[in-house]
Design a protein around this motif. Structure first.
Motif, PDB file in Angstrom:
ATOM      1  N   ASP A  45       0.823  -1.191   0.012  1.00  0.00           N
ATOM      2  CA  ASP A  45      -0.059   0.031  -0.074  1.00  0.00           C
ATOM      3  C   ASP A  45       0.900   1.172   0.030  1.00  0.00           C
ATOM      4  N   TYR A  46       2.039   1.223   0.592  1.00  0.00           N
ATOM      5  CA  TYR A  46       2.943   2.324   0.480  1.00  0.00           C
ATOM      6  C   TYR A  46       4.234   2.181  -0.108  1.00  0.00           C
ATOM      7  N   CYS A  47       4.799   0.892  -0.372  1.00  0.00           N
ATOM      8  CA  CYS A  47       5.960   0.724  -0.913  1.00  0.00           C
ATOM      9  C   CYS A  47       5.652  -0.219  -2.074  1.00  0.00           C
ATOM     10  N   PRO A  48       4.983  -0.045  -3.127  1.00  0.00           N
ATOM     11  CA  PRO A  48       4.597  -0.909  -4.111  1.00  0.00           C
ATOM     12  C   PRO A  48       5.882  -1.373  -5.016  1.00  0.00           C
ATOM     13  N   VAL A  49       5.814  -2.370  -5.467  1.00  0.00           N
ATOM     14  CA  VAL A  49       6.997  -2.829  -6.479  1.00  0.00           C
ATOM     15  C   VAL A  49       6.642  -2.220  -7.903  1.00  0.00           C
TER      16      VAL A  49
END
Length: 307
Positions: A293-297
């Motif tokens: 949600d905050y650190c998407p690939v």
């Protein structure tokens, strides 16, 4: 849910850094890309940021972390910084998550996976003498002490041609390879909370400690091109004297191996990052810097996808 990505097109493959470019990045700590974003993509990004400044949000943060940069009109005509724009606005995120950007970062960092770490929307007003327009010398890893990786890097994405007259981002060449001296706990504080002369002095001391000359390289970046810099590369920026606002996004990126780590400070507390009050927890109870949600690939090597 983690998203996998198709292979790049042949045209995109041609835009990746060459082996010589990767060597340059390793030696100098910065890299200027080819044209990664089309004019239409940059114009769409600009329009999305206009809507963001007008108050449009697809979602908002559930809480505001203590060190969140979050300009609003009440703060006046200072340099604007707004974090987490890739979370709050889907139109901005759609461009920032372009796989080609992640693929370039992966090649420079020599990593199999790239995730977004943070995104900051920046607006430097064309106001002569505005003190907030001067960004003093610093390197990003100081603020990411709770991150385990030394491969993290930043893509600086102007929304127009960006040269010296606009106060473009400026790198201290090769400074990512310096060993550090004279640092204390204050280095984990953002440059906006620091005295500018102290930061100038720290840069000079570290250069002298390494027997290095301070060689400042302004990034002259055409529209659609990006500059990348290593998380330990000193950088800053000067006044905007162009008569036009300087608009950009700093897209901070992490390799797939990055994770939260405990980094004790001298007062007995631990270094923290804004994510720590937002992201999910790992099974061990630590902040999860892989929270999609905050650190998407945005890029994963196809071999790692099973493809």
């Amino acid at each position: 849910m983690t998203t996998t990505h198709p292979a790049l097109t042949a045209e995109e493959e041609a835009l990746l850094p060459s082996a010589e470019d990767v060597r340059h990045y390793a030696e100098h700590g910065w890299y200027l890309t080819k044209k990664l974003l089309t004019d239409d993509e940059v114009d769409a990004l600009t329009a999305a940021t206009d809507r963001y400044y007008d108050g449009e949000r697809d979602r908002t943060l559930p809480v505001h972390p203590p060190k969140l940069a979050y300009w609003d009109p009440s703060k006046g005509p200072v340099q604007r910084h707004n974090d987490y724009v890739h979370v709050e606005h889907d139109g901005i995120a759609a461009i920032l998550r372009k796989p080609l950007i992640g693929a370039v970062a992966a090649r420079l960092a020599q990593a199999d996976e790239i995730r977004i770490f943070q995104s900051t929307l920046i607006y430097k007003p064309p106001i002569s003498g505005e003190p907030s327009n001067i960004v003093p010398w610093h390197f990003d890893k100081h603020y990411w002490s709770s991150s385990s990786s030394e491969k993290m890097l930043t893509a600086f994405i102007p929304l127009h041609d960006c040269g010296e007259e606009m106060g473009t981002i400026t790198m201290v060449d090769g400074s990512h390879r310096w060993s550090e001296t004279g640092a204390d706990d204050t280095v984990v504080r953002h440059f906006a909370e620091r005295d500018r002369s102290q930061l100038e002095e720290m840069l000079a001391e570290n250069a002298a400690h390494n027997g290095a000359q301070i060689r400042k390289i302004p990034m002259v970046i055409p529209k659609g091109h990006l500059s990348f810099h290593h998380c330990r590369t000193y950088h800053g920026s000067g006044a905007n004297v162009s008569g036009r606002p300087r608009r950009a996004i700093s897209l901070h990126l992490q390799d797939g191996d990055n994770a939260h780590r405990e980094f004790p400070l001298s007062d007995g507390t631990l270094a923290a990052y804004n994510h720590d009050v937002l992201v999910r927890r790992t099974p061990e109870g630590r902040p999860d810097y892989a929270d999609p949600d905050y650190c998407p690939v945005i890029w994963r090597d196809r071999a790692q996808q099973g493809g």
